[in-house]
Scaffold this active site. Structure first.
Site, PDB file in Angstrom:
ATOM      1  N   HIS A  11      -4.531  12.699  -2.492  1.00 30.00           N
ATOM      2  CA  HIS A  11      -3.167  12.645  -3.039  1.00 30.00           C
ATOM      3  C   HIS A  11      -2.682  14.057  -3.380  1.00 30.00           C
ATOM      4  CE1 HIS A  11      -0.109  10.316  -5.657  1.00 30.00           C
ATOM      5  NE2 HIS A  11       0.235  11.592  -5.716  1.00 30.00           N
ATOM      6  N   HIS A  13       0.835  16.642  -2.265  1.00 32.23           N
ATOM      7  CA  HIS A  13       2.077  16.798  -1.521  1.00 32.23           C
ATOM      8  C   HIS A  13       2.151  18.205  -0.930  1.00 32.23           C
ATOM      9  CE1 HIS A  13       3.735  13.041  -3.226  1.00 32.23           C
ATOM     10  NE2 HIS A  13       2.987  13.377  -4.257  1.00 32.23           N
ATOM     11  N   HIS A 200       3.134   5.392  -4.706  1.00 32.12           N
ATOM     12  CA  HIS A 200       3.105   5.797  -6.102  1.00 32.12           C
ATOM     13  C   HIS A 200       3.452   4.594  -6.986  1.00 32.12           C
ATOM     14  CE1 HIS A 200       3.047   9.720  -4.337  1.00 32.12           C
ATOM     15  NE2 HIS A 200       3.292  10.367  -5.454  1.00 32.12           N
ATOM     16  N   GLU A 203       2.585   5.448 -12.936  1.00 33.08           N
ATOM     17  CA  GLU A 203       2.551   6.752 -13.609  1.00 33.08           C
ATOM     18  C   GLU A 203       3.809   6.858 -14.468  1.00 33.08           C
ATOM     19  OE1 GLU A 203       1.987  11.526 -12.771  1.00 33.08           O
ATOM     20  OE2 GLU A 203       3.347  10.373 -11.513  1.00 33.08           O
ATOM     21  N   ASP A 281      -2.313  16.451  -6.748  1.00 33.85           N
ATOM     22  CA  ASP A 281      -0.896  16.076  -6.718  1.00 33.85           C
ATOM     23  C   ASP A 281       0.003  17.210  -6.222  1.00 33.85           C
ATOM     24  OD1 ASP A 281       1.227  14.370  -6.916  1.00 33.85           O
ATOM     25  OD2 ASP A 281       1.227  14.225  -9.090  1.00 33.85           O
ATOM     26  N   ASP A 282       0.348  18.130  -7.119  1.00 40.25           N
ATOM     27  CA  ASP A 282       1.161  19.315  -6.790  1.00 40.25           C
ATOM     28  C   ASP A 282       0.551  20.487  -7.562  1.00 40.25           C
ATOM     29  OD1 ASP A 282       3.597  17.888  -5.435  1.00 40.25           O
ATOM     30  OD2 ASP A 282       3.267  16.815  -7.320  1.00 40.25           O
TER      31      ASP A 282
END
Length: 336
Positions: A11, A13, A200, A203, A281-282
Site C-alpha cells: 500500500h 501511492h 481504502h 481509516e 502509504d505516502d
C-alpha cells in the site's frame, strides 16, 4: 538486523513517494514555481495547515499531495520517480512492492493512461534489473474525483492490459459518496478485466465503510481497515472473512486517526489473528519509509524479528502477483 530483514509493501501511492528533494528537482526541471509553504523548516519534509482534527488534516494532506504531483510533467518524470522509490526501497531490504498508480493524476499532466503505465513500467524494469526488486502496479480510481472519472479509469485500465498491472483500488476521501456508487467501476476492472481488488476503508471513515467494501466489492484486502477495532463483533466477522488489513501506522497517526502509537491498534489486530501487512502509504508526507514502519513495529509495538518476517510473508501471500513470483519471494524469507 532490521535493515537486512526482507520486507514487502502492498500500500503505497506512487505520487506520494516523491521526496522533497525529488519534488524540487522535478519542479526546477519543469520550470514550475515551488510554493514557499509546502516544506517544513528542515526542508526535508512536507507540511500542511490543519485545525487539529482528522478531517482537516486529511484535506490539508490532499492539497499538498496534489501540488507535489503537479510537478510531474513528462513520461520520463514517471519513470524517474518509480525508479527512485524502488531503489530507495531495495536499499531498505524490500523484495516486493505494489505501487498504486493514478490515471487521473497522469491525465492532469497531459499523459494518456498508456503513456503513464509504459513510463512507470520502464522504471520498474530498470530497478528490477539493478536490484532484483519485484514490483506490481495497482490502478486506482480516486473517490473524491467522482463516479464518472472512476468508471473512465476502469475502462482505460482494461483497454490497455499490462503484465505489471494486476490490481484495482479506490483511493481518496472515504467520506465522499458511497461505495455502492463505485460498484460499476469495480465490475469493469475486476469482472471484465480480471484484476484483483482492494479499496481504502476504515481509516477516515468508520466500520460501515469496511462493511460496504466487503459486501459490495468482495475485497479480502483493505486499505487501512484499522477502525475495525471499534466493534468487536464486526472484528470477529472480518477475521472469519480472512480480511488482510494494509496498515500504515505513521499515516494513521499523522492524519490523527489515532492520537499516538499507544492508541494505535496494530498489536491488538495482530493478536486477534489478522494476517496484517505493513506499508508506508505516502512516506515522505508522513516522515517515514517502509523500513521505518518495520522499525516502528519493532520499537513501539514490540514485534520480534520473527513476527516481522511473518508480516513480510503475509504480504507475499496477499500480493496481487502470480504464484511463481510468490514462491521465489518466499525463498528469500529465510530465518535470520
Amino acid at each position: 538486523m532490521l535493515k537486512t530483514l526482507p520486507k514487502a509493501e502492498l500500500h503505497v501511492h506512487l505520487e506520494g513517494t516523491i521526496s522533497p528533494d525529488k519534488a524540487r528537482e522535478l519542479a526546477n526541471k519543469n520550470n514550475i514555481p515551488i510554493p514557499s509553504n509546502i516544506f517544513n523548516s528542515d526542508g526535508n519534509s512536507y507540511k500542511w495547515i490543519d485545525d487539529g482534527t482528522a478531517a482537516s488534516s486529511l484535506v490539508g494532506f490532499i492539497s499538498i499531495y496534489d501540488i507535489v504531483s503537479s510537478f510531474i510533467k513528462t513520461a520520463d518524470d514517471y519513470t524517474d520517480i518509480t525508479y527512485d522509490y524502488l531503489i530507495r526501497s531495495s536499499n531498505e531490504g524490500v523484495i516486493y512492492t505494489e505501487l498504486t498508480i493514478s490515471a487521473d493524476h497522469g491525465a492532469m499532466v497531459g499523459l494518456s493512461y498508456k503513456e503513464m503505465v509504459d513510463a512507470i513500467a520502464d522504471g520498474v524494469y530498470k530497478a528490477h534489473k539493478e536490484t532484483g526488486i519485484e514490483c506490481r502496479l495497482i490502478s486506482a480510481c480516486v473517490r473524491h474525483f467522482g463516479v464518472e472519472k472512476a468508471i473512465n479509469v476502469a475502462k482505460q485500465t482494461i483497454a490497455y492490459p499490462h503484465e505489471l498491472v494486476t490490481g484495482f483500488t479506490m483511493a481518496g476521501d472515504e467520506n465522499t459518496l458511497n461505495v455502492v456508487d463505485f460498484l460499476p467501476a469495480f465490475k469493469i476492472a475486476c469482472e471484465k478485466g480480471g484484476l484483483k481488488a482492494t479499496a481504502h476503508a476504515g481509516e477516515a471513515a468508520g466500520i460501515e465503510s469496511i462493511r460496504d467494501v466487503k459486501e459490495l466489492l468482495g475485497c479480502k484486502r483493505f486499505g487501512h481497515m484499522v477502525r475495525v477495532i471499534e466493534d468487536e463483533n464486526f472484528l470477529n466477522e472480518m477475521l472469519k472473512w480472512g480480511a488482510v488489513p494494509e496498515i500504515c501506522v505513521s499515516s494513521n497517526v499523522t492524519l490523527k486517526v489515532f492520537k499516538d502509537y499507544e492508541h494505535h491498534p496494530l498489536r491488538k489486530l495482530w493478536q486477534a489473528g489478522f494476517k496484517l501487512v505493513l506499508s508506508s502509504d505516502d512516506p515522505p508526507f508522513f516522515n517515514t519509509s517502509i523500513g521505518k514502519e518495520y522499525e516502528i513495529a519493532h520499537n513501539e509495538f514490540g514485534f520480534t524479528q520473527e513476527e516481522l518476517m511473518q508480516i513480510t510473508k503475509n504480504s507475499i501471500d496477499a500480493a496481487f502477483s502470480d504464484q511463481e513470483t510468490k514462491d521465489r519471494l518466499v525463498i528469500k524469507c529465510q530465518p535470520l
